[in-house]
Design an enzyme around this catalytic site. Sequence first.
Site, mmCIF file in Angstrom:
data_model
loop_
_atom_site.group_PDB
_atom_site.id
_atom_site.type_symbol
_atom_site.label_atom_id
_atom_site.label_comp_id
_atom_site.label_asym_id
_atom_site.label_seq_id
_atom_site.Cartn_x
_atom_site.Cartn_y
_atom_site.Cartn_z
ATOM 1 N N ASP A 43 40.088 32.185 37.403
ATOM 2 C CA ASP A 43 39.862 32.523 38.806
ATOM 3 C C ASP A 43 40.185 33.977 39.133
ATOM 4 O O ASP A 43 40.896 34.655 38.390
ATOM 5 C CB ASP A 43 40.729 31.639 39.707
ATOM 6 C CG ASP A 43 42.206 32.054 39.690
ATOM 7 O OD1 ASP A 43 42.775 32.148 38.573
ATOM 8 O OD2 ASP A 43 42.759 32.314 40.768
ATOM 9 N N PHE A 78 38.696 41.972 33.248
ATOM 10 C CA PHE A 78 39.140 40.826 34.037
ATOM 11 C C PHE A 78 38.027 39.783 34.045
ATOM 12 O O PHE A 78 36.924 40.036 34.525
ATOM 13 C CB PHE A 78 39.483 41.267 35.457
ATOM 14 C CG PHE A 78 40.170 40.189 36.230
ATOM 15 C CD1 PHE A 78 41.521 39.942 36.036
ATOM 16 C CD2 PHE A 78 39.469 39.389 37.107
ATOM 17 C CE1 PHE A 78 42.158 38.918 36.718
ATOM 18 C CE2 PHE A 78 40.098 38.352 37.798
ATOM 19 C CZ PHE A 78 41.445 38.130 37.603
ATOM 20 N N VAL A 79 38.327 38.620 33.481
ATOM 21 C CA VAL A 79 37.292 37.594 33.327
ATOM 22 C C VAL A 79 37.487 36.443 34.298
ATOM 23 O O VAL A 79 38.619 36.062 34.607
ATOM 24 C CB VAL A 79 37.230 37.060 31.875
ATOM 25 C CG1 VAL A 79 36.617 38.090 30.955
ATOM 26 C CG2 VAL A 79 38.600 36.643 31.361
ATOM 27 N N ARG A 94 36.268 29.519 39.607
ATOM 28 C CA ARG A 94 36.655 28.585 38.541
ATOM 29 C C ARG A 94 35.497 27.666 38.163
ATOM 30 O O ARG A 94 35.443 27.150 37.054
ATOM 31 C CB ARG A 94 37.828 27.712 39.000
ATOM 32 C CG ARG A 94 39.140 28.448 39.211
ATOM 33 C CD ARG A 94 40.255 27.421 39.361
ATOM 34 N NE ARG A 94 41.469 27.955 39.967
ATOM 35 C CZ ARG A 94 42.468 28.499 39.294
ATOM 36 N NH1 ARG A 94 42.403 28.613 37.991
ATOM 37 N NH2 ARG A 94 43.543 28.926 39.923
ATOM 38 N N LYS A 149 45.949 25.431 36.630
ATOM 39 C CA LYS A 149 44.683 24.786 36.896
ATOM 40 C C LYS A 149 43.599 25.268 35.943
ATOM 41 O O LYS A 149 42.555 24.643 35.804
ATOM 42 C CB LYS A 149 44.230 25.110 38.325
ATOM 43 C CG LYS A 149 45.227 24.778 39.375
ATOM 44 C CD LYS A 149 44.712 25.326 40.727
ATOM 45 C CE LYS A 149 45.903 25.577 41.606
ATOM 46 N NZ LYS A 149 45.543 26.334 42.805
ATOM 47 N N GLY A 150 43.820 26.415 35.341
ATOM 48 C CA GLY A 150 42.757 27.097 34.617
ATOM 49 C C GLY A 150 42.121 26.312 33.481
ATOM 50 O O GLY A 150 40.936 26.465 33.199
ATOM 51 N N GLU A 202 45.106 25.585 26.756
ATOM 52 C CA GLU A 202 45.170 26.695 27.718
ATOM 53 C C GLU A 202 43.782 27.287 27.911
ATOM 54 O O GLU A 202 42.932 27.187 27.016
ATOM 55 C CB GLU A 202 46.072 27.801 27.148
ATOM 56 C CG GLU A 202 47.438 27.896 27.748
ATOM 57 C CD GLU A 202 47.469 28.400 29.186
ATOM 58 O OE1 GLU A 202 46.466 28.233 29.910
ATOM 59 O OE2 GLU A 202 48.490 28.940 29.587
ATOM 60 N N ASP A 203 43.566 27.941 29.045
ATOM 61 C CA ASP A 203 42.301 28.661 29.207
ATOM 62 C C ASP A 203 42.391 30.061 28.611
ATOM 63 O O ASP A 203 41.454 30.526 27.978
ATOM 64 C CB ASP A 203 41.852 28.710 30.681
ATOM 65 C CG ASP A 203 42.911 29.287 31.601
ATOM 66 O OD1 ASP A 203 44.080 29.376 31.187
ATOM 67 O OD2 ASP A 203 42.573 29.640 32.736
ATOM 68 N N LYS A 229 43.615 37.238 24.414
ATOM 69 C CA LYS A 229 43.645 38.698 24.513
ATOM 70 C C LYS A 229 44.856 39.174 23.707
ATOM 71 O O LYS A 229 45.895 39.520 24.286
ATOM 72 C CB LYS A 229 43.804 39.129 25.975
ATOM 73 C CG LYS A 229 42.545 39.061 26.820
ATOM 74 C CD LYS A 229 42.850 39.624 28.209
ATOM 75 C CE LYS A 229 41.579 39.848 28.996
ATOM 76 N NZ LYS A 229 41.889 40.393 30.353
ATOM 77 N N ASP A 271 47.404 35.653 27.519
ATOM 78 C CA ASP A 271 47.351 37.072 27.862
ATOM 79 C C ASP A 271 48.664 37.712 27.387
ATOM 80 O O ASP A 271 48.805 38.007 26.200
ATOM 81 C CB ASP A 271 47.135 37.148 29.383
ATOM 82 C CG ASP A 271 46.874 38.546 29.906
ATOM 83 O OD1 ASP A 271 46.618 39.449 29.117
ATOM 84 O OD2 ASP A 271 46.949 38.736 31.134
#
Length: 188
Positions: A166, A159-160, A172, A50-51, A105-106, A137, A109
């Site tokens: 989210d 942590f963002v 979000r 969902k990001g 993509e959001d 990242k 990682d």
Amino acid sequence: MREHIERVLFSAEEIQRRVRELGAQISRDYRNGGKKDPFGRPLLVVGLLKGALPFMADLIRNLDIPIHYDFMAVSSYRNGTSPGEVRVLKDLDCAVGRRDVLIVEDIVDTGHTLRHILRSLQAREPASLKVCTLLDKPYRREVAVPVDYVGFVVPENVFVVGYGLDYAELYRNLPFIGVLKPEYIREA
Ligand code: PRP
């Protein structure tokens, strides 16, 4: 919800400015020989739910080329017994064979989610396959994945949340990206 945020890393204005730049660059690239589809069909932009939803919605409106768009949803297992395992919850509605495909993509990682998606789509033999992520990242990577367009590198391993990202499904809808105050992070 704003009071849950320790500090803003990327403001709404910065994000919008960067999304406009990315949109212009991607439009230029695909206009200038980036398209490989033998049938000349529009670029297929694939958002990962969902990001990626807010980023995708803004990015496509900054693409000045014909596009189609579709979505995939995957779930990654974190803190589980099988790190890096990814399950497809919703696949694409359309075929991607011999099409130009851009994954949106959001955040990238560890890279596990993207590697899984890339393998799955590559197996369907697209004409071209590229990746655009809002955040990266790179220092967290566990598997190497190619990323063609990056909005911002997250400068430190914090942590963002916000703009699609989210914590426990919250935050979000924030228009900016920020760092969550530690007191709002529950230990699992
Ligand atoms: C997040 C994010 C990426 C993935 C990146 O998705 O949207 O898809 O994690 O992490 P990785 O590089 O370590 O694999 P998440 O599973 O939290 O789902 P969501 O998009 O629904 O929030």
